[in-house]
Write an enzyme that holds these catalytic residues in place. Structure first.
Site, PDB file in Angstrom:
ATOM      1  N   GLY A   1       0.740  -1.310  -0.004  1.00 36.41           N
ATOM      2  CA  GLY A   1       0.116  -0.274  -0.239  1.00 36.41           C
ATOM      3  C   GLY A   1       0.869   1.422  -0.265  1.00 36.41           C
ATOM      4  O   GLY A   1       2.121   1.121   0.145  1.00 36.41           O
ATOM      5  N   ASP A   2       0.289   2.146  -0.128  1.00 31.43           N
ATOM      6  CA  ASP A   2       0.661   4.129  -0.075  1.00 31.43           C
ATOM      7  C   ASP A   2       1.773   3.752  -0.771  1.00 31.43           C
ATOM      8  O   ASP A   2       3.116   4.565  -1.449  1.00 31.43           O
ATOM      9  CB  ASP A   2       1.527   3.575   1.354  1.00 31.43           C
ATOM     10  CG  ASP A   2       0.508   4.158   2.158  1.00 31.43           C
ATOM     11  OD1 ASP A   2      -0.713   4.424   2.046  1.00 31.43           O
ATOM     12  OD2 ASP A   2       0.432   3.341   3.235  1.00 31.43           O
ATOM     13  N   GLU A   3       1.645   3.132  -2.409  1.00 34.90           N
ATOM     14  CA  GLU A   3       2.987   3.098  -3.078  1.00 34.90           C
ATOM     15  C   GLU A   3       2.301   4.360  -3.934  1.00 34.90           C
ATOM     16  O   GLU A   3       3.371   4.432  -4.731  1.00 34.90           O
ATOM     17  CB  GLU A   3       2.842   1.848  -4.359  1.00 34.90           C
ATOM     18  CG  GLU A   3       3.257   0.246  -4.212  1.00 34.90           C
ATOM     19  CD  GLU A   3       1.577   0.478  -3.247  1.00 34.90           C
ATOM     20  OE1 GLU A   3       0.795   0.481  -3.051  1.00 34.90           O
ATOM     21  OE2 GLU A   3       1.924  -0.949  -2.720  1.00 34.90           O
TER      22      GLU A   3
ATOM     23  N   LYS B   1      -0.936   4.977  -5.463  1.00 30.39           N
ATOM     24  CA  LYS B   1      -1.743   4.886  -6.243  1.00 30.39           C
ATOM     25  C   LYS B   1      -2.343   6.114  -6.492  1.00 30.39           C
ATOM     26  O   LYS B   1      -3.319   6.367  -8.393  1.00 30.39           O
ATOM     27  CB  LYS B   1      -2.606   3.628  -5.840  1.00 30.39           C
ATOM     28  CG  LYS B   1      -2.050   3.015  -5.717  1.00 30.39           C
ATOM     29  CD  LYS B   1      -3.273   1.595  -4.811  1.00 30.39           C
ATOM     30  CE  LYS B   1      -2.954   2.239  -3.522  1.00 30.39           C
ATOM     31  NZ  LYS B   1      -2.322   1.536  -2.280  1.00 30.39           N
TER      32      LYS B   1
ATOM     33  N   GLY C   1      -5.791   5.589   1.617  1.00 35.23           N
ATOM     34  CA  GLY C   1      -5.086   6.971   2.145  1.00 35.23           C
ATOM     35  C   GLY C   1      -4.596   7.384   0.941  1.00 35.23           C
ATOM     36  O   GLY C   1      -3.192   7.304   0.836  1.00 35.23           O
ATOM     37  N   HIS C   2      -5.258   7.954  -0.048  1.00 30.22           N
ATOM     38  CA  HIS C   2      -4.510   7.852  -2.161  1.00 30.22           C
ATOM     39  C   HIS C   2      -4.197  10.110  -1.518  1.00 30.22           C
ATOM     40  O   HIS C   2      -5.529  10.516  -1.625  1.00 30.22           O
ATOM     41  CB  HIS C   2      -5.436   7.716  -2.370  1.00 30.22           C
ATOM     42  CG  HIS C   2      -5.684   6.207  -2.482  1.00 30.22           C
ATOM     43  ND1 HIS C   2      -6.645   5.461  -3.672  1.00 30.22           N
ATOM     44  CD2 HIS C   2      -5.407   5.459  -1.942  1.00 30.22           C
ATOM     45  CE1 HIS C   2      -6.784   4.387  -3.616  1.00 30.22           C
ATOM     46  NE2 HIS C   2      -5.588   3.882  -1.684  1.00 30.22           N
TER      47      HIS C   2
ATOM     48  N   GLN D   1      -5.600  -0.241  -0.604  1.00 27.74           N
ATOM     49  CA  GLN D   1      -3.800  -1.309  -0.220  1.00 27.74           C
ATOM     50  C   GLN D   1      -3.316  -1.755  -0.802  1.00 27.74           C
ATOM     51  O   GLN D   1      -3.055  -1.078  -1.913  1.00 27.74           O
ATOM     52  CB  GLN D   1      -4.133  -2.402   0.802  1.00 27.74           C
ATOM     53  CG  GLN D   1      -5.901  -1.697   2.070  1.00 27.74           C
ATOM     54  CD  GLN D   1      -7.052  -1.508   1.613  1.00 27.74           C
ATOM     55  OE1 GLN D   1      -8.027  -1.679   0.484  1.00 27.74           O
ATOM     56  NE2 GLN D   1      -7.323   0.335   1.794  1.00 27.74           N
TER      57      GLN D   1
ATOM     58  N   THR E   1      -5.490  -7.130   4.507  1.00 30.92           N
ATOM     59  CA  THR E   1      -6.461  -5.926   5.152  1.00 30.92           C
ATOM     60  C   THR E   1      -7.128  -7.266   4.855  1.00 30.92           C
ATOM     61  O   THR E   1      -6.813  -8.434   4.348  1.00 30.92           O
ATOM     62  CB  THR E   1      -7.082  -5.419   4.032  1.00 30.92           C
ATOM     63  OG1 THR E   1      -7.732  -4.620   4.354  1.00 30.92           O
ATOM     64  CG2 THR E   1      -6.793  -4.976   3.284  1.00 30.92           C
TER      65      THR E   1
HETATM   66  P1  GDP Z   1      -1.663   5.610  -2.691  1.00 34.05           P
HETATM   67  O1  GDP Z   1      -2.213   4.786  -1.027  1.00 34.05           O
HETATM   68  O2  GDP Z   1      -0.804   4.208  -2.948  1.00 34.05           O
HETATM   69  O3  GDP Z   1      -2.248   6.532  -3.166  1.00 34.05           O
HETATM   70  O4  GDP Z   1      -0.685   6.210  -2.090  1.00 34.05           O
HETATM   71  P2  GDP Z   1      -0.123   7.895  -0.333  1.00 34.05           P
HETATM   72  O5  GDP Z   1      -1.064   9.028  -0.835  1.00 34.05           O
HETATM   73  O6  GDP Z   1      -1.065   6.894   0.513  1.00 34.05           O
HETATM   74  O7  GDP Z   1       1.318   7.937  -0.724  1.00 34.05           O
HETATM   75  C1  GDP Z   1       2.032   8.415  -1.821  1.00 34.05           C
HETATM   76  C2  GDP Z   1       2.868   9.572  -1.397  1.00 34.05           C
HETATM   77  O8  GDP Z   1       3.603  10.281  -1.797  1.00 34.05           O
HETATM   78  C3  GDP Z   1       2.070  10.774  -1.639  1.00 34.05           C
HETATM   79  O9  GDP Z   1       2.110  11.545  -0.251  1.00 34.05           O
HETATM   80  C4  GDP Z   1       2.204  11.273  -3.055  1.00 34.05           C
HETATM   81  O10 GDP Z   1       1.903  12.960  -2.953  1.00 34.05           O
HETATM   82  C5  GDP Z   1       2.838  10.834  -3.132  1.00 34.05           C
HETATM   83  N1  GDP Z   1       3.976  11.007  -3.802  1.00 34.05           N
HETATM   84  C6  GDP Z   1       3.430   9.717  -5.137  1.00 34.05           C
HETATM   85  N2  GDP Z   1       4.080  10.048  -5.667  1.00 34.05           N
HETATM   86  C7  GDP Z   1       5.202  10.566  -5.715  1.00 34.05           C
HETATM   87  C8  GDP Z   1       7.238  10.565  -6.341  1.00 34.05           C
HETATM   88  O11 GDP Z   1       6.412  10.237  -7.505  1.00 34.05           O
HETATM   89  N3  GDP Z   1       7.856  11.089  -5.556  1.00 34.05           N
HETATM   90  C9  GDP Z   1       7.154  11.981  -4.708  1.00 34.05           C
HETATM   91  N4  GDP Z   1       8.660  12.786  -3.945  1.00 34.05           N
HETATM   92  N5  GDP Z   1       6.274  11.587  -4.163  1.00 34.05           N
HETATM   93  C10 GDP Z   1       5.328  10.954  -5.181  1.00 34.05           C
HETATM   94  P1  IMO Z   2      -3.861   2.953   0.563  1.00 37.69           P
HETATM   95  O1  IMO Z   2      -4.809   2.220  -0.063  1.00 37.69           O
HETATM   96  C1  IMO Z   2      -1.220   0.868   3.618  1.00 37.69           C
HETATM   97  C2  IMO Z   2      -2.883  -1.384   6.032  1.00 37.69           C
HETATM   98  C3  IMO Z   2      -2.974  -1.216   8.259  1.00 37.69           C
HETATM   99  C4  IMO Z   2      -3.531  -2.638   8.323  1.00 37.69           C
HETATM  100  C5  IMO Z   2      -3.895  -3.160   7.641  1.00 37.69           C
HETATM  101  C6  IMO Z   2      -5.476  -4.076   7.864  1.00 37.69           C
HETATM  102  O2  IMO Z   2      -3.262   4.074   1.103  1.00 37.69           O
HETATM  103  O3  IMO Z   2      -2.708   2.396   0.051  1.00 37.69           O
HETATM  104  P2  IMO Z   2      -7.613  -2.605   7.377  1.00 37.69           P
HETATM  105  O4  IMO Z   2      -7.764  -2.040   8.411  1.00 37.69           O
HETATM  106  O5  IMO Z   2      -8.120  -2.388   6.168  1.00 37.69           O
HETATM  107  O6  IMO Z   2      -8.111  -3.917   8.835  1.00 37.69           O
HETATM  108  O7  IMO Z   2      -6.195  -2.762   8.420  1.00 37.69           O
HETATM  109  O8  IMO Z   2      -3.796  -2.837   6.641  1.00 37.69           O
HETATM  110  N1  IMO Z   2      -4.030  -0.758   5.614  1.00 37.69           N
HETATM  111  C7  IMO Z   2      -3.045  -0.298   4.706  1.00 37.69           C
HETATM  112  N2  IMO Z   2      -1.881   0.066   4.482  1.00 37.69           N
HETATM  113  N3  IMO Z   2      -1.549   1.483   2.753  1.00 37.69           N
HETATM  114  C8  IMO Z   2      -3.330   1.083   2.894  1.00 37.69           C
HETATM  115  O9  IMO Z   2      -4.246   1.549   2.045  1.00 37.69           O
HETATM  116  C9  IMO Z   2      -3.634   0.833   4.027  1.00 37.69           C
HETATM  117  N4  IMO Z   2      -4.942  -0.292   4.401  1.00 37.69           N
HETATM  118  C10 IMO Z   2      -5.344  -0.934   4.991  1.00 37.69           C
HETATM  119  O10 IMO Z   2      -2.765  -0.879   7.714  1.00 37.69           O
HETATM  120  O11 IMO Z   2      -1.699  -3.430   8.917  1.00 37.69           O
HETATM  121 MG    MG Z   3      -2.645   5.407   1.210  1.00 34.71          MG
END
Ligand code: GDP
Ligand code: IMO
Ligand code: MG
Length: 427
Positions: free
Chosen positions: A12-14, A16, A40-41, A223, A238
């Site tokens: 997650g948090d790549e 997306k 959280g995107h 995720q 999850t």
């Molecule tokens: P998601 O859950 O996969 O949508 O990712 P998150 O939003 O939780 O976390 C990704 C974070 O990296 C966010 O704060 C984005 O604004 C940031 N981000 C995305 N792509 C890039 C990138 O190529 N470079 C940098 N520095 N930040 C990025």
């Molecule tokens: P995005 O879409 C990162 C993790 C939680 C926990 C596990 C289970 O932003 O990438 P849950 O509340 O889903 O039952 O929790 O999954 N988790 C994430 N980690 N990014 C997320 O979403 C996540 N959504 C759930 O931290 O370890």
């Molecule tokens: Mg996220």
């Protein structure tokens, strides 16, 4: 009929949200197919930053219809606070469609999530506490509440009573909490019924018709692959299927319609919550990745655990999702390291292992085997083409591509929409 799936290749948090938003201008529908407001995107548009939890990131692109599919779990209070927040910032959200078959996260599901975690103590999963697991558990147990149930009060009451029967026993006798009154829950849920009505639709029909008419549909995963209930690091996962198959079950669009599956892949690795993480760093490098990459959870505000890139995981993501492409993100965060270690295989009980072990015990014992690649110090945030990258950054990307099993078709060099190098077009 281009139908693209965009999903997380790691934990997650790549990035997306950013990738979805980038494509949002060229697609007709953006569909969330699983998860809920545990996601959280973050999307950065110009000087504006948006944090989306439940709504598809396509909501920020005016031409795009955002869809919450049947596989999503919806907390109505979160939905309306997110919609209101966007409306206050001038974003038109009127096109949103929500499946009548999507399940509702009820207040008791949130309570059960929190007390279960507390009860697990040291063994807790580290959930987001948003009621995700208990809501999916109710769905599978066939005592879930669906969006459509809000339009038949007597059915709703019967269903809430059925769901609460067992839970109240558990809450009062095991968790030492007060019982939850069905009437109160029904009353609260009914306050959302009319507000939700304009959005509720037969999204399966809408999406399939759109594909017949050659519209472009993008499925946005929440995720990531390693958090998948079937293919992830169970039980530290999850409760849904973020992997590519989930896009079909969670939307009612058949697999023969999917033309492209894009894995979003961070140039290093992060994880939130508990569970194994072979390349996790506990030293200054880990601290630096967290600081430079702003690795703090958008949903829970927790610090993300950080580590080097893990090619074993990337290969696994390619396999279980049938990835056609990668979108590599946050390459800019690695600027400044003289050398960058990359995990190419694991050592498990003295043996070299090239692929992700299916055994949980083995994965817990996996030690990373690193290859070290030369770093770069030039600012890459203004790079527009692959050729603009310094040679060592190009080699880093090529090495990751060779190890990961699918072409890297785009590279993120900053959080903004335009801070992206597009190599192969996605649509
Ligand atoms: P998601 O859950 O996969 O949508 O990712 P998150 O939003 O939780 O976390 C990704 C974070 O990296 C966010 O704060 C984005 O604004 C940031 N981000 C995305 N792509 C890039 C990138 O190529 N470079 C940098 N520095 N930040 C990025
Ligand atoms: P995005 O879409 C990162 C993790 C939680 C926990 C596990 C289970 O932003 O990438 P849950 O509340 O889903 O039952 O929790 O999954 N988790 C994430 N980690 N990014 C997320 O979403 C996540 N959504 C759930 O931290 O370890
Ligand atoms: Mg996220």
């Amino acid at each position: 009929m281009p139908a693209l799936v965009l999903l997380g290749a790691q934990w997650g948090d790549e990035g997306k949200g950013k990738a979805t938003d980038l494509l949002g201008g060229s697609v007709d529908y953006v569909v969330r197919y699983q998860g809920g407001n545990n996601a959280g995107h973050t999307v950065v548009v110009g000087d504006q930053k948006y944090a989306l939890h439940l709504l598809p990131s396509g909501i920020l692109s005016p031409g795009c219809t955002p869809v919450i599919g049947n596989g999503v779990v919806v907390d109505p209070s979160v939905l309306f606070s997110e919609l209101n927040g966007l409306n206050e910032r001038g974003v038109d959200t009127s096109k949103l469609l929500i499946s009548g078959n999507a399940h509702i996260i009820t207040p008791y599901n949130v309570t059960v999530d929190k007390v279960t975690e507390r009860f697990l103590g040291k063994r807790k999963i580290g959930t987001t506490g948003r009621g995700i697991g208990p809501t999916y558990a109710d769905k599978i147990n066939r005592v879930g509440i669906r969006v459509q149930d809000l339009y038949d009060e007597s059915i709703l009451m019967q269903k809430v009573e059925a769901a609460l029967d067992g839970k109240n026993q558990l809450l009062t006798k095991v968790f030492n909490r007060r019982a939850i009154e069905s009437e109160q829950v029904v009353e609260e849920l009914l306050t959302y019924a009319e507000k939700l009505r304009p959005y509720v639709a037969d999204t399966v029909l809408v999406l399939n018709k759109a594909l017949e008419e050659d519209k472009v549909v993008l499925f946005e995963g929440g995720q990531g692959t390693l958090l998948d209930i079937d293919h992830g690091t169970y039980p530290f996962v999850t409760s849904s299927n973020p992997t590519a198959g989930g896009a079909c079950t969670g939307s009612g669009v058949g697999p023969t319609k999917i033309s492209r599956v894009i894995g979003i892949l961070k140039a290093y690795t992060t994880r939130v919550g508990a569970g194994p993480f072979p390349t996790e760093l506990f030293d200054e490098d880990g601290e630096a990745l967290r600081r430079i990459g702003h690795e703090r959870g958008v949903t829970t505000g927790r610090d993300r655990r950080c580590g080097w890139f893990d090619a074993v995981i990337a290969r696994y993501a390619t396999r279980v999702n049938g990835l056609t492409d990668f979108f590599l993100t946050k390459l800019d965060v690695l600027t400044g390291w003289e050398e960058i270690p990359v995990c190419v295989a694991y050592e498990i009980d003295g043996k070299r292992v090239e692929e992700l072990p299916y055994s949980q015990t083995d994965f817990h014992h996996a030690k990373p085997i690193y290859e070290t690649l030369p770093g770069w110090s030039e600012d890459i945030t203004k790079a527009k083409t692959f050729a603009d990258l310094p040679k060592n950054a190009q080699d880093y990307v090529k090495a990751l591509e060779d190890m990961s099993g699918a072409p890297i078709s785009a590279i993120g060099v900053g959080p903004g929409r335009d801070e992206t190098i597009e190599i192969n077009s996605f649509i």
